[in-house]
Design a protein around this motif. Structure first.
Motif, short mmCIF file in Angstrom:
data_model
loop_
_atom_site.label_atom_id
_atom_site.label_comp_id
_atom_site.label_asym_id
_atom_site.label_seq_id
_atom_site.Cartn_x
_atom_site.Cartn_y
_atom_site.Cartn_z
N HIS A 77 0.82 -1.21 0.00
CA HIS A 77 0.00 0.00 0.00
C HIS A 77 0.86 1.26 0.00
O HIS A 77 0.50 2.26 -0.63
CB HIS A 77 -0.95 0.00 1.20
CG HIS A 77 -2.06 -0.98 1.07
ND1 HIS A 77 -2.49 -1.76 2.12
CD2 HIS A 77 -2.85 -1.32 0.03
CE1 HIS A 77 -3.48 -2.54 1.72
NE2 HIS A 77 -3.72 -2.29 0.45
N THR A 78 1.96 1.23 0.70
CA THR A 78 2.84 2.40 0.75
C THR A 78 3.39 2.71 -0.64
O THR A 78 3.41 3.86 -1.06
CB THR A 78 3.98 2.19 1.76
OG1 THR A 78 3.41 1.93 3.05
CG2 THR A 78 4.88 3.40 1.86
N VAL A 79 3.82 1.69 -1.35
CA VAL A 79 4.35 1.91 -2.70
C VAL A 79 3.22 2.32 -3.65
O VAL A 79 3.35 3.26 -4.42
CB VAL A 79 5.09 0.66 -3.23
CG1 VAL A 79 5.48 0.84 -4.68
CG2 VAL A 79 6.32 0.38 -2.38
N LEU A 80 2.10 1.62 -3.57
CA LEU A 80 0.98 1.91 -4.49
C LEU A 80 0.37 3.29 -4.27
O LEU A 80 0.13 4.02 -5.23
CB LEU A 80 -0.12 0.87 -4.32
CG LEU A 80 0.03 -0.42 -5.09
CD1 LEU A 80 -0.97 -1.45 -4.60
CD2 LEU A 80 -0.15 -0.17 -6.58
N TYR A 81 0.09 3.63 -3.03
CA TYR A 81 -0.72 4.82 -2.75
C TYR A 81 0.03 5.96 -2.09
O TYR A 81 -0.51 7.05 -1.93
CB TYR A 81 -1.94 4.43 -1.90
CG TYR A 81 -2.71 3.32 -2.56
CD1 TYR A 81 -3.27 3.50 -3.82
CD2 TYR A 81 -2.83 2.08 -1.96
CE1 TYR A 81 -3.94 2.47 -4.46
CE2 TYR A 81 -3.52 1.05 -2.59
CZ TYR A 81 -4.07 1.25 -3.83
OH TYR A 81 -4.73 0.24 -4.47
N GLY A 82 1.27 5.70 -1.68
CA GLY A 82 2.04 6.74 -1.01
C GLY A 82 1.63 6.86 0.45
O GLY A 82 0.76 6.15 0.94
N MET A 83 2.29 7.77 1.16
CA MET A 83 2.00 7.97 2.58
C MET A 83 2.57 9.32 2.98
O MET A 83 3.62 9.72 2.48
CB MET A 83 2.64 6.85 3.42
CG MET A 83 2.34 6.96 4.90
SD MET A 83 2.96 5.57 5.88
CE MET A 83 4.71 5.78 5.74
N PHE A 84 1.88 9.99 3.88
CA PHE A 84 2.47 11.22 4.41
C PHE A 84 2.18 11.29 5.90
O PHE A 84 1.30 10.64 6.42
CB PHE A 84 1.97 12.47 3.69
CG PHE A 84 0.54 12.83 3.97
CD1 PHE A 84 0.22 13.70 5.00
CD2 PHE A 84 -0.48 12.32 3.19
CE1 PHE A 84 -1.09 14.04 5.26
CE2 PHE A 84 -1.80 12.66 3.44
CZ PHE A 84 -2.11 13.52 4.47
N GLY A 85 3.00 12.09 6.54
CA GLY A 85 2.88 12.27 7.98
C GLY A 85 4.14 11.85 8.67
O GLY A 85 5.00 11.18 8.10
N PRO A 86 4.27 12.25 9.92
CA PRO A 86 5.49 11.93 10.67
C PRO A 86 5.57 10.45 11.01
O PRO A 86 4.56 9.82 11.34
CB PRO A 86 5.37 12.79 11.93
CG PRO A 86 3.90 13.02 12.09
CD PRO A 86 3.32 13.04 10.71
N ILE A 87 6.76 9.91 10.88
CA ILE A 87 7.03 8.53 11.31
C ILE A 87 8.36 8.51 12.05
O ILE A 87 9.17 9.42 11.91
CB ILE A 87 7.04 7.53 10.14
CG1 ILE A 87 8.17 7.84 9.15
CG2 ILE A 87 5.70 7.48 9.44
CD1 ILE A 87 8.39 6.76 8.12
N LYS A 88 8.55 7.45 12.80
CA LYS A 88 9.81 7.26 13.53
C LYS A 88 10.36 5.89 13.14
O LYS A 88 9.63 4.91 13.12
CB LYS A 88 9.57 7.33 15.03
CG LYS A 88 10.86 7.30 15.85
CD LYS A 88 10.57 7.35 17.33
CE LYS A 88 10.51 8.80 17.73
NZ LYS A 88 10.50 8.99 19.18
N VAL A 89 11.65 5.87 12.83
CA VAL A 89 12.35 4.63 12.52
C VAL A 89 13.64 4.64 13.32
O VAL A 89 14.48 5.53 13.13
CB VAL A 89 12.64 4.48 11.00
CG1 VAL A 89 13.46 3.23 10.74
CG2 VAL A 89 11.36 4.48 10.20
N LYS A 90 13.76 3.68 14.21
CA LYS A 90 14.96 3.56 15.05
C LYS A 90 15.32 4.89 15.72
O LYS A 90 16.43 5.39 15.61
CB LYS A 90 16.14 3.03 14.25
CG LYS A 90 15.90 1.60 13.79
CD LYS A 90 17.15 0.99 13.26
CE LYS A 90 17.83 0.39 14.45
NZ LYS A 90 18.94 -0.45 14.18
N GLU A 91 14.34 5.48 16.39
CA GLU A 91 14.50 6.71 17.17
C GLU A 91 14.82 7.95 16.33
O GLU A 91 15.20 8.98 16.88
CB GLU A 91 15.54 6.54 18.29
CG GLU A 91 15.22 5.41 19.25
CD GLU A 91 13.83 5.52 19.86
OE1 GLU A 91 13.41 6.62 20.26
OE2 GLU A 91 13.13 4.48 19.91
N LYS A 92 14.70 7.86 15.00
CA LYS A 92 14.86 9.04 14.15
C LYS A 92 13.51 9.40 13.56
O LYS A 92 12.73 8.52 13.18
CB LYS A 92 15.85 8.76 13.01
CG LYS A 92 17.29 8.71 13.48
CD LYS A 92 18.22 8.69 12.28
CE LYS A 92 19.66 8.77 12.75
NZ LYS A 92 20.58 8.86 11.62
#
Length: 161
Positions: A77-92
């Motif tokens: 879904h992320t590749v197909l439709y995109g995504m926006f908004g804040p996310i955190k990956v490994k404390e970044k």
């Protein structure tokens, strides 16, 4: 002394000529790499290392996602439709509006997901390769970018990330 210098130079030359091969990434999904390099590396950088503050790295989480049906759907879904908004990956923290790549064929999407999960991620557990039928099923239930973002939170919680 001169012989030692010549020998050292010869050894250095041999090491330099072998270095690229020793560290070259094995690519099992060349079509996916080509798509990634042309569409994704602009933000996620070569090798999926990410760009601080903008686009997260793709060298760990996708491999973990790919082992569960919800995680696989999230990647698709992320590749197909995109995504926006804040996310955190490994404390970044990252805050980026990933565009939709729905214009890619089902095969291109499956290939790029396989490249990310199996070529960029050293650990992908018992994940099976993505296929065209799986991508076609995701297309049948389109999501907007907000829903993709919200679903990500549920997937992270389910995976304990």
């Amino acid at each position: 002394m001169k012989t030692a210098r010549v020998l050292m130079a010869a050894l250095a030359a041999c090491a330099m000529s072998l270095a690229p091969q020793a560290y070259a990434q094995t690519v099992h999904y060349p079509g996916g790499k080509s798509t990634f390099d042309g569409k994704c590396a602009v933000c996620h950088q070569a090798g999926g290392k990410g760009m601080d503050g903008l686009a997260p790295p793709l060298v760990e989480y996708p491999g973990k996602y790919a082992g569960s049906p919800d995680g696989r759907a999230q990647l698709g879904h992320t590749v197909l439709y995109g995504m926006f908004g804040p996310i955190k990956v490994k404390e970044k923290n990252y805050n980026f509006k990933m565009p939709s790549f729905a214009s890619l064929s089902d095969e291109e999407i499956a290939d790029v997901l396989n490249y990310v999960v199996f070529d960029l991620n050293a650990q992908h557990g018992s994940a099976k390769p993505f296929d065209v039928a799986e991508v076609k099923a995701w297309r049948a239930g389109p999501l907007d970018q907000t829903a993709v973002h919200q679903h990500r939170e549920a997937v992270l919680k389910g995976l304990g990330l």
